[in-house]
Design a protein around this motif. Structure first.
Motif, short mmCIF file in Angstrom:
data_model
loop_
_atom_site.label_atom_id
_atom_site.label_comp_id
_atom_site.label_asym_id
_atom_site.label_seq_id
_atom_site.Cartn_x
_atom_site.Cartn_y
_atom_site.Cartn_z
N ALA A 40 0.79 -1.34 0.08
CA ALA A 40 -0.09 0.07 0.04
C ALA A 40 1.06 1.19 0.00
O ALA A 40 0.40 2.29 -0.66
N PHE A 41 1.96 0.97 0.57
CA PHE A 41 3.13 2.46 0.76
C PHE A 41 4.06 2.43 -0.50
O PHE A 41 4.82 3.26 -0.50
N ASN A 42 3.96 1.33 -1.33
CA ASN A 42 5.02 1.43 -2.15
C ASN A 42 4.57 1.27 -3.69
O ASN A 42 5.28 1.39 -4.73
N LYS A 43 3.06 1.30 -3.77
CA LYS A 43 2.53 1.21 -5.09
C LYS A 43 1.31 2.32 -5.13
O LYS A 43 0.77 2.42 -3.96
N ASN A 44 0.90 2.86 -6.16
CA ASN A 44 -0.05 3.85 -6.22
C ASN A 44 -1.31 3.22 -6.76
O ASN A 44 -1.47 3.02 -7.74
N TYR A 45 -2.23 2.61 -5.61
CA TYR A 45 -3.33 1.83 -5.95
C TYR A 45 -4.39 2.81 -6.29
O TYR A 45 -4.62 3.95 -5.60
N ASP A 46 -5.28 2.40 -7.06
CA ASP A 46 -6.89 3.20 -7.32
C ASP A 46 -7.72 2.94 -6.31
O ASP A 46 -8.82 3.56 -6.09
N LEU A 47 -7.40 1.62 -5.88
CA LEU A 47 -8.57 0.95 -4.57
C LEU A 47 -8.11 0.16 -3.74
O LEU A 47 -7.27 -0.68 -4.14
N LEU A 48 -8.21 0.14 -2.53
CA LEU A 48 -7.69 -1.12 -1.67
C LEU A 48 -8.91 -1.55 -1.03
O LEU A 48 -10.04 -0.98 -0.83
N LEU A 157 -3.97 -0.08 -20.17
CA LEU A 157 -2.98 1.25 -20.56
C LEU A 157 -3.39 2.45 -20.66
O LEU A 157 -2.98 3.38 -20.17
N MET A 158 -4.29 2.54 -21.53
CA MET A 158 -5.35 3.76 -21.64
C MET A 158 -5.90 4.30 -20.56
O MET A 158 -5.69 5.77 -20.35
N GLU A 159 -6.43 3.61 -19.67
CA GLU A 159 -7.05 3.85 -18.46
C GLU A 159 -6.05 4.54 -17.69
O GLU A 159 -6.12 5.62 -16.92
N TYR A 160 -4.89 3.92 -17.48
CA TYR A 160 -3.57 4.39 -16.42
C TYR A 160 -3.44 5.70 -17.00
O TYR A 160 -3.16 6.61 -16.32
N PHE A 161 -3.07 5.99 -18.48
CA PHE A 161 -2.71 7.40 -19.13
C PHE A 161 -3.74 8.34 -18.60
O PHE A 161 -3.35 9.39 -18.40
N MET A 162 -5.00 7.81 -18.88
CA MET A 162 -6.07 8.81 -18.67
C MET A 162 -6.21 9.36 -17.21
O MET A 162 -6.74 10.41 -16.73
N LEU A 169 5.17 9.09 -17.26
CA LEU A 169 5.00 7.71 -16.44
C LEU A 169 6.09 6.71 -17.05
O LEU A 169 6.46 6.50 -18.22
N SER A 170 6.75 6.24 -16.06
CA SER A 170 8.39 5.80 -16.35
C SER A 170 7.88 4.21 -16.82
O SER A 170 6.54 3.74 -16.42
N HIS A 171 8.48 3.27 -17.25
CA HIS A 171 8.42 1.86 -17.76
C HIS A 171 8.06 1.17 -16.35
O HIS A 171 7.04 0.22 -16.20
N ASP A 172 8.89 1.32 -15.23
CA ASP A 172 8.31 0.98 -13.79
C ASP A 172 7.10 1.06 -13.37
O ASP A 172 6.39 0.30 -12.99
N GLN A 173 6.66 2.21 -13.53
CA GLN A 173 5.13 2.74 -13.11
C GLN A 173 4.20 2.23 -14.00
O GLN A 173 3.18 1.63 -13.38
N ILE A 174 4.46 1.91 -15.24
CA ILE A 174 3.33 1.18 -16.06
C ILE A 174 3.62 -0.26 -15.70
O ILE A 174 2.35 -0.78 -15.84
N GLU A 175 4.55 -0.72 -15.73
CA GLU A 175 4.66 -2.40 -15.43
C GLU A 175 4.00 -2.49 -13.86
O GLU A 175 3.11 -3.34 -13.73
N GLN A 176 4.04 -1.77 -12.88
CA GLN A 176 3.47 -1.76 -11.58
C GLN A 176 1.93 -1.92 -11.82
O GLN A 176 1.09 -2.41 -11.16
N ALA A 177 1.50 -0.79 -12.69
CA ALA A 177 -0.19 -0.63 -12.86
C ALA A 177 -0.52 -1.69 -13.53
O ALA A 177 -1.89 -1.73 -13.41
N LEU A 178 0.04 -2.29 -14.56
CA LEU A 178 -0.54 -3.14 -15.58
C LEU A 178 -0.17 -4.74 -15.18
O LEU A 178 -1.19 -5.61 -15.60
N TRP A 179 0.79 -5.12 -14.58
CA TRP A 179 1.01 -6.26 -14.21
C TRP A 179 0.94 -6.42 -12.66
O TRP A 179 1.67 -5.85 -11.73
N SER A 180 0.11 -7.64 -12.32
CA SER A 180 0.11 -8.02 -10.93
C SER A 180 1.26 -8.54 -10.30
O SER A 180 2.23 -8.88 -10.97
#
Length: 224
Positions: A40-48, A157-162, A169-180
């Motif tokens: 929770a403190f190391n990734k930027n979640y949209d919902l917990l 990916l489009m939702e994350y961009f929007m 948004l870095s490669h690491d941020q995109i990877e964290q957002a799209l891959w579990s």
């Protein structure tokens, strides 16, 4: 959305995770409170989504810690505790919604949609930036009434961009957002996905919306 799902009962965790994945969300599924706190403190979640009774650190305690740190993502509390006093305690700890077990999956998904719509960019079942609209019900992107279909991963990916317009948004941020957690994308997966999404956007006249920022990442510049 990128969702942190915390539930210590495997018989409940896996069905909930599967249901969330099927409707296009990215899910990190965790079984104890301490590990969930790290995520929770190391990734930027949209919902917990937090079970109340967890080993090592309860969902209620985690919610309190999360809010005390100024974290703002919505929190949905799951629990077998069903008294009014329990619900008041959960909401006062910082939860935005409260769902009593046993959980009906359809109701859970409706609660998730409702919490996701709190962003000012959401309008009904779509997320909009100017005249660019991402439709949640059929995974399409639309500009000036011209629409094209996206795959599940392109949609994510489009939702994350929007959700992060004009931000690099870095490669690491995109990877964290799209891959579990635990998934390992191929080395060129993000580059390939960006290229595919640009091709989709070209169809609707928004080819140059995704900018490459050399050695840093990518940025969505909404069409004017």
């Amino acid at each position: 959305m990128l969702i942190l799902l915390v539930e210590d009962d495997p018989a409940q965790l896996e069905p909930l995770r599967t249901a969330l994945l099927k409707v296009g969300h990215t899910v990190d599924a965790i079984a104890d409170g301490e590990t969930a706190q790290w995520f929770a403190f190391n990734k930027n979640y949209d919902l917990l989504i937090l079970d109340w009774m967890l080993p090592k650190l309860s969902g209620l305690e985690l919610c309190q810690i999360y809010r005390s740190a100024g974290k703002l993502a919505p929190v949905l509390m799951l629990t077998a505790k069903d008294t009014v006093a329990n619900k008041v305690a959960g909401l006062d700890a910082g939860a935005d919604d409260y769902l009593v077990k046993p959980v009906d999956v359809l109701e859970l998904l409706a609660r998730v949609r409702a919490l996701g719509r709190r962003s000012p960019m959401w309008q009904g079942d779509k997320i909009s930036l100017g005249n660019l609209h991402l439709h949640l019900s059929n995974l399409t992107i639309e500009l000036d009434s011209v629409a094209t279909q996206l795959s599940s991963r392109e949609f994510q990916l489009m939702e994350y961009f929007m959700r992060h317009p004009r931000q690099i948004l870095s490669h690491d941020q995109i990877e964290q957002a799209l891959w579990s957690f635990g998934e390992e994308p191929e080395s060129n997966a993000i580059t390939t996905l960006i290229r595919r999404l640009r091709q989709r956007l070209q169809v609707i006249g928004a080819r140059d919306s995704i900018e490459t920022v050399h050695r840093v990442g990518y940025r969505l510049n909404p069409p004017s």
